[in-house]
Structure formats: structure tokens, C-alpha cells
Design a protein around this motif. Structure first.
Motif, PDB file in Angstrom:
ATOM      1  N   SER A 513      46.415  14.402 -63.266  1.00 62.85           N
ATOM      2  CA  SER A 513      45.122  14.749 -64.435  1.00 62.85           C
ATOM      3  C   SER A 513      45.073  15.878 -65.033  1.00 62.85           C
ATOM      4  O   SER A 513      44.065  16.439 -66.170  1.00 62.85           O
ATOM      5  CB  SER A 513      44.070  15.451 -63.402  1.00 62.85           C
ATOM      6  N   ARG A 514      45.994  16.656 -65.127  1.00 65.65           N
ATOM      7  CA  ARG A 514      46.293  18.003 -65.732  1.00 65.65           C
ATOM      8  C   ARG A 514      47.252  17.472 -67.480  1.00 65.65           C
ATOM      9  O   ARG A 514      47.513  18.294 -68.505  1.00 65.65           O
ATOM     10  CB  ARG A 514      47.187  19.110 -65.342  1.00 65.65           C
ATOM     11  N   VAL A 515      47.469  16.711 -67.128  1.00 64.90           N
ATOM     12  CA  VAL A 515      48.697  15.734 -68.615  1.00 64.90           C
ATOM     13  C   VAL A 515      47.266  15.765 -69.967  1.00 64.90           C
ATOM     14  O   VAL A 515      46.636  15.374 -69.601  1.00 64.90           O
ATOM     15  CB  VAL A 515      49.491  14.928 -68.384  1.00 64.90           C
ATOM     16  N   ALA A 516      48.396  15.614 -70.709  1.00 63.81           N
ATOM     17  CA  ALA A 516      47.609  16.316 -72.166  1.00 63.81           C
ATOM     18  C   ALA A 516      46.834  14.313 -72.148  1.00 63.81           C
ATOM     19  O   ALA A 516      46.969  13.580 -72.112  1.00 63.81           O
ATOM     20  CB  ALA A 516      48.454  16.218 -73.543  1.00 63.81           C
ATOM     21  N   GLY A 517      44.523  14.411 -72.663  1.00 65.02           N
ATOM     22  CA  GLY A 517      45.168  13.057 -72.092  1.00 65.02           C
ATOM     23  C   GLY A 517      43.897  12.685 -71.260  1.00 65.02           C
ATOM     24  O   GLY A 517      43.737  11.843 -71.830  1.00 65.02           O
ATOM     25  N   LEU A 518      44.287  12.928 -70.446  1.00 67.73           N
ATOM     26  CA  LEU A 518      43.650  12.523 -68.700  1.00 67.73           C
ATOM     27  C   LEU A 518      42.628  13.255 -68.474  1.00 67.73           C
ATOM     28  O   LEU A 518      42.713  14.201 -68.499  1.00 67.73           O
ATOM     29  CB  LEU A 518      45.078  11.981 -67.905  1.00 67.73           C
ATOM     30  N   ASN A 519      42.510  12.632 -67.457  1.00 64.67           N
ATOM     31  CA  ASN A 519      41.225  13.121 -66.612  1.00 64.67           C
ATOM     32  C   ASN A 519      41.248  12.988 -65.847  1.00 64.67           C
ATOM     33  O   ASN A 519      42.146  11.550 -65.005  1.00 64.67           O
ATOM     34  CB  ASN A 519      40.125  13.028 -67.203  1.00 64.67           C
ATOM     35  N   PRO A 520      40.190  13.706 -64.284  1.00 66.18           N
ATOM     36  CA  PRO A 520      40.376  12.929 -62.884  1.00 66.18           C
ATOM     37  C   PRO A 520      40.492  11.139 -62.753  1.00 66.18           C
ATOM     38  O   PRO A 520      41.510  10.706 -61.613  1.00 66.18           O
ATOM     39  CB  PRO A 520      39.557  13.723 -62.732  1.00 66.18           C
ATOM     40  N   ALA A 521      39.623  10.582 -63.778  1.00 63.68           N
ATOM     41  CA  ALA A 521      38.961   9.216 -63.278  1.00 63.68           C
ATOM     42  C   ALA A 521      40.242   8.581 -63.748  1.00 63.68           C
ATOM     43  O   ALA A 521      41.037   7.663 -62.584  1.00 63.68           O
ATOM     44  CB  ALA A 521      38.501   8.934 -64.191  1.00 63.68           C
ATOM     45  N   LEU A 522      41.378   9.202 -64.840  1.00 63.36           N
ATOM     46  CA  LEU A 522      42.499   7.947 -65.061  1.00 63.36           C
ATOM     47  C   LEU A 522      42.973   8.402 -64.654  1.00 63.36           C
ATOM     48  O   LEU A 522      44.002   7.184 -64.086  1.00 63.36           O
ATOM     49  CB  LEU A 522      42.976   8.602 -66.816  1.00 63.36           C
ATOM     50  N   ALA A 523      43.820   9.680 -63.812  1.00 62.03           N
ATOM     51  CA  ALA A 523      44.731  10.090 -63.286  1.00 62.03           C
ATOM     52  C   ALA A 523      44.306   8.872 -61.731  1.00 62.03           C
ATOM     53  O   ALA A 523      45.594   8.537 -61.253  1.00 62.03           O
ATOM     54  CB  ALA A 523      44.685  10.994 -62.757  1.00 62.03           C
ATOM     55  N   GLU A 524      43.033   8.651 -60.960  1.00 61.84           N
ATOM     56  CA  GLU A 524      43.462   8.287 -59.740  1.00 61.84           C
ATOM     57  C   GLU A 524      43.628   6.721 -60.045  1.00 61.84           C
ATOM     58  O   GLU A 524      44.033   5.743 -60.006  1.00 61.84           O
ATOM     59  CB  GLU A 524      41.685   7.856 -59.199  1.00 61.84           C
ATOM     60  N   ASN A 525      43.109   6.515 -62.238  1.00 66.51           N
ATOM     61  CA  ASN A 525      43.295   4.600 -61.465  1.00 66.51           C
ATOM     62  C   ASN A 525      44.759   4.672 -62.270  1.00 66.51           C
ATOM     63  O   ASN A 525      45.666   3.507 -61.538  1.00 66.51           O
ATOM     64  CB  ASN A 525      42.814   4.128 -63.188  1.00 66.51           C
ATOM     65  N   ILE A 526      45.614   5.273 -61.925  1.00 64.66           N
ATOM     66  CA  ILE A 526      46.651   5.294 -62.608  1.00 64.66           C
ATOM     67  C   ILE A 526      47.712   5.404 -60.869  1.00 64.66           C
ATOM     68  O   ILE A 526      48.668   4.692 -61.167  1.00 64.66           O
ATOM     69  CB  ILE A 526      47.851   6.785 -63.163  1.00 64.66           C
ATOM     70  N   VAL A 527      47.041   6.176 -60.192  1.00 63.84           N
ATOM     71  CA  VAL A 527      47.531   6.056 -58.890  1.00 63.84           C
ATOM     72  C   VAL A 527      46.989   4.759 -58.581  1.00 63.84           C
ATOM     73  O   VAL A 527      48.578   3.784 -57.307  1.00 63.84           O
ATOM     74  CB  VAL A 527      46.862   7.510 -57.802  1.00 63.84           C
ATOM     75  N   ALA A 528      46.068   4.425 -58.533  1.00 62.90           N
ATOM     76  CA  ALA A 528      45.759   3.069 -57.669  1.00 62.90           C
ATOM     77  C   ALA A 528      47.001   2.287 -58.689  1.00 62.90           C
ATOM     78  O   ALA A 528      47.084   0.791 -57.283  1.00 62.90           O
ATOM     79  CB  ALA A 528      43.998   2.836 -58.294  1.00 62.90           C
ATOM     80  N   ARG A 529      46.918   1.998 -60.024  1.00 61.95           N
ATOM     81  CA  ARG A 529      47.896   1.250 -60.476  1.00 61.95           C
ATOM     82  C   ARG A 529      49.041   0.993 -59.916  1.00 61.95           C
ATOM     83  O   ARG A 529      49.838   0.061 -59.405  1.00 61.95           O
ATOM     84  CB  ARG A 529      47.609   1.383 -61.818  1.00 61.95           C
ATOM     85  N   ARG A 530      49.558   2.266 -59.779  1.00 64.99           N
ATOM     86  CA  ARG A 530      51.097   2.491 -58.734  1.00 64.99           C
ATOM     87  C   ARG A 530      51.558   1.760 -57.723  1.00 64.99           C
ATOM     88  O   ARG A 530      52.221   1.360 -57.520  1.00 64.99           O
ATOM     89  CB  ARG A 530      51.162   3.881 -58.797  1.00 64.99           C
ATOM     90  N   ASN A 531      49.828   2.075 -57.255  1.00 67.12           N
ATOM     91  CA  ASN A 531      50.148   2.061 -55.201  1.00 67.12           C
ATOM     92  C   ASN A 531      49.739   0.292 -55.005  1.00 67.12           C
ATOM     93  O   ASN A 531      50.962  -0.353 -54.627  1.00 67.12           O
ATOM     94  CB  ASN A 531      48.729   2.117 -54.864  1.00 67.12           C
ATOM     95  N   ALA A 532      49.132  -0.450 -56.393  1.00 68.80           N
ATOM     96  CA  ALA A 532      49.242  -1.870 -55.644  1.00 68.80           C
ATOM     97  C   ALA A 532      50.105  -2.589 -56.776  1.00 68.80           C
ATOM     98  O   ALA A 532      50.518  -3.046 -55.977  1.00 68.80           O
ATOM     99  CB  ALA A 532      47.553  -2.115 -57.080  1.00 68.80           C
ATOM    100  N   GLU A 533      51.266  -2.342 -57.578  1.00 72.54           N
ATOM    101  CA  GLU A 533      51.514  -2.966 -58.263  1.00 72.54           C
ATOM    102  C   GLU A 533      52.777  -2.718 -58.157  1.00 72.54           C
ATOM    103  O   GLU A 533      53.851  -2.566 -58.852  1.00 72.54           O
ATOM    104  CB  GLU A 533      51.334  -3.612 -59.898  1.00 72.54           C
ATOM    105  N   GLY A 534      53.223  -0.975 -57.729  1.00 71.76           N
ATOM    106  CA  GLY A 534      54.729  -0.369 -57.303  1.00 71.76           C
ATOM    107  C   GLY A 534      54.680   0.248 -58.413  1.00 71.76           C
ATOM    108  O   GLY A 534      53.853   0.664 -59.495  1.00 71.76           O
ATOM    109  N   ALA A 535      56.509   0.871 -58.498  1.00 68.32           N
ATOM    110  CA  ALA A 535      56.060   1.996 -59.483  1.00 68.32           C
ATOM    111  C   ALA A 535      56.432   1.461 -61.193  1.00 68.32           C
ATOM    112  O   ALA A 535      56.674   0.037 -61.848  1.00 68.32           O
ATOM    113  CB  ALA A 535      57.553   2.571 -59.390  1.00 68.32           C
TER     114      ALA A 535
END
Length: 785
Positions: A513-535
Motif C-alpha cells: 500500500s506504500r508503493v507509489a500509485g497504490l492504496n490499501p484497497a489496491l494492495a489487498e486486491n494484489i494479495v487476493a489475486r496472488r493468493n487465488a492464482e499464484g505468484a
């Protein structure tokens, strides 16, 4: 000149850069670009502005836009009153600060019905004008011409005294609203005035911690931030009174400010009939109208400047802490020390994933030393542990001895090392909503141990999960503007995270969420995508993440790393938009892309100018070549830890002249605090940091540095330690008999919070100078009880 042009011109002048650079940067910021992205990937556009200049520009841009908005409001309001002259409009347009703008607006600002307004309604303004213009007039006689009965809401002017009182109110208001006079007196009070602190009667014992300020005077403009904030706290706690005074005002027959008011309006005592009355007008203008107003305003100015300085100290220390060296990806066992409730133990793997926990009781009252050692040995063997992290709370040195015994068990068999780790903020994290989601099946005490292990592996990745104010490296952080503090700390965290880069496949949502351009919601979406479909195997897959569009991808992609992905450039700081450029460089060099990376000889032979075009200039291409030479470089230093001296575990173990190793925990304007392993930080005063003159302690040390110090004095009763980094200094001498450096009678202005309360207990009381350094020490951190 329109508002935008005026802002661009002002920013260019302040930053000493070209207006075109400012204009282009403002356009990027307004378009949603982040400072880290602009700083790294848009150098050609900004003309090479660095992140410090960009942050300054961003902050000043906000201020100047607010100033322009207010300017428009003021012009409109005065014009609606029909009072806007060309001269006044020119003054308002030229106002370069909010304060100057408000001074000009003050006479026209809508206000409650004042005594002066009532007097005007009663027809007394001609009387005020007459006496002011012609002091030869007799006030009593002239006032007799303006007597009148009551009429509606307008009271009667029954006698000459009432008429003169009304005329006085009119002139007092007129004088007090003169923008030139107000500005003159404000700056004189600021530059010449003294801040005077006095103890309230009967508060001496109750407010003993503020005893340094019971009878204290110093130049207002030169009060250091920690002393200013200490005095403000004393006032807020009902111990001190504060006032601003001009030098010599008690001895002078007429207050210097009254002299300035009279001079400004050309009022002189020449023995004329109205001279005494006009002198009274001047005196009451100062006492009733101007002094209180200006004192309040300048106290606010002092507090604001002190807060900014304190926030700057916090931000600098936080940056150093976040960019502290990581121990690296090694299996780690953390021990959170305790006595009666035992020591909590947690093991995490090389990537920080929790593996196992236990509770051991090596200390009183159980004293199960051997059993505790056996349990630790079992965990080390089972999980192939390489690092032992010992929290620095209560019983930390005793627990450190246990860890030393553990290392002896594995001597010659296994590479194992131990490190003392700060617990500051661990309890805040363990009780947080984020921790409950991350480690839902663990007790809060075990979560704290997990956090200690992870912050040894990678301080940045773990500390971003904790509210920065709880980390405990600030100076009066609870007394400053919380909005300003949060804004400053958030930018520090953003800059640090993006400077290091983030592993897309292992980072927590807090870090993402601290990466330029991202926010907590997008960070959670990235983690959800990673958990669902792998690395992730490609940065381009980020575009498949819910609600992450091309603009966001542009901002964040260069700061996210994919190790062992489809494209080797995804593991570097090279932005995807520059991949075609790198492929051209590889093709012209006759190399495969994968073999070009890290090939210093080939990369040094590349001439950036040969590949420059409208999109990529020489600065960006030079950066790309450096990145290709050493892809994914970590800007953080090499890891090392302080070695605390055996047998020195409490204040009672300290003796003057001892030379010890310690870790700098906090740097303030007046010195640095060093953890030497006795549960209380010692203070190295600014005068004892170096044999050379030191203006800013951060030029010598920063948080996280390992330093050697000598003990100069120990005050066990008040838990204070005076240290020096000038190892030739001798206890009993003032910094080795040499003149004090760094200047000043520095008083305590901040302290370190109790480690286990997450920084909530900032101990910021002033006290008398202590020890051979003659420096006023801060109350050092408390260990948990």
C-alpha cells in the motif's frame, strides 16, 4: 499576472530553478503522478529535480494555492463593500504570505458589533478625527459638541466623558487595524522580544519537572523547538505562565511599543490640549488591542516553528530507522523477554512466515534455565534457525545471556548469531486489526514476538505495519499538529519504500500500500489475486488486478520486483515503458538481454547519448545503465549489530569512564540517545558528539548507527546517563576540559517512550542540567515493569 503564473514564478524563485521545470512538475502532480515516480522516471520533464526538491515544491504548491484562493475571497469581499481602491487591490495582489493578506483584510473583515462601531453610529467619528488631526483642540470642549439622546439601538452620549470614550474606541480600532503598524510591531516583537516563563504561585512542587522554566527568559526567535514545546506543555498543565516582553520595557517610562505606535501616527507630546488624551489612546491601543492579539499570534508562530522542527526530527529519525540494514532472509527465532509471565518465543522462516511458538520460564520466579535452553535448542534444530532476535524489554539482558548459552551449545556445529532488537511499537502491531488478520490464530503476545523476528529480517517491511507515531523516535510527537505530523511521516514512508523497492510476490498488503500509485484497497486486491492464482511471473499481470488501471500501473510498476519471472528486467528498477530501449541497447551490443544484465564492461561502453530520443534523455538512460549493472540494488547499509558489554545490564553496573558500544536510538537537535543495554538510553549531548563544532547532530550520527561511547556520569535516582563520543573526555571535566561545543544550555525536551506501550508515553519534561557535560538530560526510556 494571473494566479497560476504567480505561483509558478514564486516556486521557481524559491527553488532556484527555471519556471519551465516548475510548470512541468506541477502538471505531473496535478495529473496524479507521485513524487517517487516523478523523481525516478521523469527527470527529463522536471529538469532533474530530486525527491527533496519535489517534496518541497509539492508542499509549497499547496500553501500558495491556498494563498491564491484566499486572495480571491478577500478581493471579492472588499469589492462587495465598495471599498476596494486601486492602491488596496495592488497591496492585496502583492501580499506574499497569508499573514500579510489577513493584515490587509482586517479593517474590512465582518466582525461583531464593536464599541468603535457603536461610537461611529452615535456620530462620534468626526470628534475622533478632529482631535487626531488637530491636537490643539480642547478634548472636553470639543466633546461637548457631540452630546445626544438615545435613539433606537444607539445609546445616548450623555456627557463629554462618554463622547471621548467613544472617540477613543474609534481611534484604537483604527490604529490596531493599520496593516503597516501591525506588521512592524509583529516583526519587532519576534526579532527583539523575549519569551518569559514564570511558575504560578503554589505550583512549585507539583510542577517540579518544569523547574528549569520557573524564572526563565530567552530571545523569542531563538528558542529551540524542544524548549518551546516544554514551556507550552508547562503552560497547558497549569504550572507556567508565558509572556512576550521587549527588553527594557519595565525600566522605560513609556513602553517601546507605545513609542512605535505614536511615531507611526506622528503623535507627539508638545504640551497641546489633546496630546495627553492621544497618549492615552496609544497606551490603550497597545494594552487592550494590540498586545494580546500579537502575543497570541506570535505564540502560535513559535509553536508552529517548534512543531515543524520537532516533526523534522521525527521524520529524519524515522527515515533512518526504516532504512536500517536488514539481517536478510534467514530463519529467525525471536524471544520476547518477560519474568512472571515467561518469555514468548516465535520462529519464522526466511520469508517471515510464522512456523512455531513456545513459552519458556528461564527467570524468576520459576528459574527453569536448563529447560528453557533445551526448548530453544529444539526449535533451532527443527527449523534450521540462523538468527536469534532478543527483544529489548524487561529482562532483556538476562534473556540475552540465555541466547549466549544457546550459541555456545551450537558452537562449531552451526552458524548462529544473536541480536538485540527494539520492541518499540511491537505491542501496537500485535493488538492491531492488521495483525489479527495476518496472524488470526495467535495470541497478541506471540504476535509481538513474530514482529520482533520480522523486523530483524527486514525493518522496513515490518515497521510499515505500525503507526509511525508508535515507533518512538520522535520529539514531542504528541504535542504537535497531528495532521502535519501524519502527512510528513507518510511521505517519509513512501519515499523509503519506493527507494528500496518491493517484492511483488512476498510483500504484505501493508507494504504494497506504500508503493507509489497504490492504496490499501489496491494492495489487498494484489494479495487476493496472488493468493487465488499464484505468484506473479510478469509485471504486466498487474493489469489483471481488479481496479488497477494503466495510470496506476505506470506509477507503481517500476517499484515492484518479480524475482525469477518471465522477463529478467522485472526484477530491476527499470520501468516497463523502457523495456524496448533496453532491448535496443542489447541488440546493438550484440548481447542477449539476460547476459547484458550485470555485464559491467559492456554497459560501461554504452554511450547514453546514442540512444537518447524525445522520450528518453541522457539522465534516464544513464540511470537505466546503472540499474542494469547492479539490478535491484538495495540502498540500505550492510547489517551489523552492537555488542553489549558482558556484566553491564543495569544502571548500577555503570561506572564513569566505561567505554561501551551501543546503538543510536534517537537523534534530536541537542544530541543523540544511545542504547547501551541497561534499559535506559544515555544522552550524548551535541557538545560531546565530536571534537569539531557540530551544528546538527545528524551530520555525525543517525538512528541505527553503532557507536562507541564513554560514560561520563550516572544518576541512578533519576535514571539518567550522560555519555560522550569524545573518548578522551574525562568524567568530572566539562567535555574533557574543552569549551562547550554545539552551544547552549540545552534542557530536556523529549524522551523515549516505554518500550511496551508503543510510544504512547513520551516523557518530555524539562529538568536541571545533570552530569559533567552540563547538558540537561532527557528522561530516558522506561523498561516495561
Amino acid at each position: 499576472m494571473d494566479a497560476t503564473t504567480r505561483i509558478i514564478s514564486r516556486l521557481a524563485e524559491e527553488l532556484a530553478v527555471r519556471p519551465q521545470q516548475v510548470s512541468a512538475t506541477v502538471e505531473l502532480l496535478d495529473g496524479g503522478a507521485t513524487v517517487p515516480f516523478i523523481s525516478r522516471y521523469r527527470k527529463e520533464v522536471t529538469g532533474g529535480l530530486d525527491d527533496t526538491q519535489l517534496r518541497q515544491l509539492d508542499e509549497r504548491l499547496r500553501y500558495l494555492r491556498e494563498l491564491e484562493e484566499r486572495r480571491g475571497t478577500v478581493l471579492t469581499a472588499i469589492e462587495e463593500q465598495g471599498k476596494l481602491t486601486d492602491a488596496l487591490a495592488a497591496q492585496i495582489q502583492a501580499a506574499d504570505t497569508k499573514q500579510r493578506l489577513e493584515d490587509l483584510y482586517l479593517p474590512y473583515k465582518k466582525k461583531r458589533r464593536t464599541k468603535a462601531q457603536i461610537a461611529r453610529e452615535a456620530g462620534l467619528e468626526p470628534l475622533a478625527d478632529a482631535l487626531f488631526t488637530d491636537p490643539t483642540l480642547d478634548p472636553e470642549t470639543e466633546a461637548g459638541r457631540y452630546l445626544r439622546p438615545a435613539e433606537g439601538d444607539i445609546p445616548a452620549v450623555e456627557d463629554a466623558k462618554a463622547a471621548l470614550d467613544g472617540a477613543r474606541q474609534i481611534l484604537m480600532e483604527r490604529f490596531a487595524e493599520d496593516p503597516e503598524l501591525v506588521g512592524l510591531l509583529r516583526e519587532r516583537l519576534w526579532s527583539e522580544g523575549e519569551l518569559s516563563a514564570r511558575v504560578l504561585d503554589g505550583k512549585e512542587r507539583e510542577g517540579a519537572k518544569f523547574s528549569d522554566y520557573f524564572e526563565h527568559d530567552e530571545k523569542l526567535a531563538k528558542v529551540p523547538s524542544h524548549r518551546a514545546l516544554a514551556m507550552f506543555r508547562g503552560r497547558n498543565e497549569g504550572v507556567l505562565t508565558l509572556a512576550i516582553r521587549l527588553p527594557g520595557e519595565d525600566e522605560a517610562p513609556i513602553h517601546p511599543a507605545q513609542v512605535a505606535i505614536a511615531r507611526h501616527f506622528k503623535i507627539r507630546d508638545e504640551g497641546r490640549s489633546a496630546d495627553k488624551w492621544l497618549a492615552d489612546v496609544v497606551r490603550w491601543t497597545w494594552r487592550v488591542k494590540l498586545y494580546t492579539h500579537l502575543e497570541t499570534e506570535l505564540m502560535g508562530r513559535l509553536r508552529e516553528s517548534a512543531e515543524l522542527a520537532a516533526i523534522g526530527v521525527f521524520a529524519a529519525n524515522l527515515k533512518d530507522l526504516l532504512l536500517a540494514a536488514p539481517a536478510g532472509q534467514k530463519a529467525t527465532l525471536a524471544i520476547d523477554p518477560g519474568l512472571r509471565t515467561g518469555c514468548k518465543v516465535a520462529v519464522v522462516d526466511a520469508t517471515g512466515q510464522f512456523l512455531e511458538h513456545a513459552t519458556i520460564y528461564p527467570h524468576a520466579p520459576r528459574n527453569a534455565w536448563d529447560a528453557s535452553l533445551a526448548e530453544l535448542a529444539r526449535l533451532v534444530e527443527r527449523h534450521d534457525v540462523a538468527l536469534i532476535a532478543v527483544g529489548n524489554g524487561t529482562a532483556s539482558r538476562e534473556t540475552d545471556r540465555l541466547a549466549a548459552d544457546l550459541l555456545k551449545l551450537f558452537a562449531g556445529k552451526k552458524a548462529l548469531s544473536k541480536v538485540m532488537v527494539s520492541e518499540a511499537g511491537a505491542s501496537v502491531y500485535s493488538a492491531s486489526e492488521y495483525a489479527s488478520r495476518e496472524l488470526p490464530d495467535l495470541d497478541v503476545t506471540i504476535r509481538g514476538a513474530v514482529s520482533i523476528a520480522r523486523r530483524l529480517q527486514d525493518p522496513l517491511a515490518e515497521l510499515v505495519k505500525i503507526e509511525p507515531k508508535a515507533i518512538g523516535v520522535g520529539q514531542y510527537q504528541h504535542d504537535v499538529s497531528q495532521l502535519q505530523l501524519s502527512r510528513s511521516l507518510e511521505t517519509v514512508i513512501e519515499d523509503c519504500v519506493n527507494a528500496v523497492g518491493v517484492d511483488l510476490n512476498t510483500a504484505s498488503s501493508a507494504l504494497l500500500s506504500r508503493v507509489a500509485g497504490l492504496n490499501p484497497a489496491l494492495a489487498e486486491n494484489i494479495v487476493a489475486r496472488r493468493n487465488a492464482e499464484g505468484a506473479f511471473v510478469s509485471r504486466r499481470q498487474l493489469l489483471d488486478v481488479s481496479r488497477l488501471g494503466p495510470k496506476t500501473f505506470e506509477q507503481c510498476a517500476g517499484f515492484l520486483r518479480i524475482m525469477n519471472g518471465d522477463n529478467p528486467l522485472d526484477a530491476s528498477a527499470v520501468h516497463p515503458e523502457a523495456y524496448p530501449l533496453v532491448e535496443r541497447i542489447a541488440k546493438r551490443s550484440g548481447r542477449e538481454l539476460s547476459s547484458l544484465i550485470g555485464d559491467s564492461a559492456t554497459l560501461k561502453a554504452v554511450k547514453p547519448a546514442e540512444f537518447a530520443d524525445e522520450r528518453f534523455g541522457v539522465p534516464t538512460i544513464s540511470d537505466i545503465l546503472k540499474e542494469l549493472d547492479k539490478p535491484g540494488r538495495d540502498p540500505r547499509p550492510e547489517f551489523k549489530a552492537a555488542e553489549f558489554r558482558e556484566g553491564v545490564e543495569t544502571l548500577k553496573d555503570l561506572e564513569p569512564s566505561m567505554i561501551l558500544e551501543g546503538t543510536v536510538t534517537n537523534v534530536t537537535h541537542f544530541g543523540a540517545f544511545v542504547d547501551i543495554g541497561v534499559h535506559q538510553d544515555g544522552l550524548v549531548h551535541i557538545s560531546a558528539l565530536s571534537d569539531k563544532f557540530v551544528d546538527d547532530p545528524r551530520t555525525v550520527v543517525k538512528a541505527g548507527d553503532i557507536v562507541k561511547v564513554k560514560v561520563m556520569s550516572v544518576d541512578i535516582e533519576r535514571a539518567r546517563i550522560a555519555l560522550t563520543m569524545r573518548l578522551d573526555d574525562q568524567p568530572g571535566e566539562e567535555a574533557g576540559g574543552k569549551p562547550r561545543r554545539g552551544g547552549g544550555d540545552e534542557r530536556r525536551g523529549q524522551g523515549k517512550p516505554a518500550r511496551r506501550n508503543g510510544g504512547a508515553g513520551q516523557q518530555s519534561q524539562p529538568a536541571s542540567p545533570v552530569g559533567a557535560l552540563g547538558a540537561a538530560l532527557l528522561k530516558a526510556k522506561k523498561g516495561k515493569s
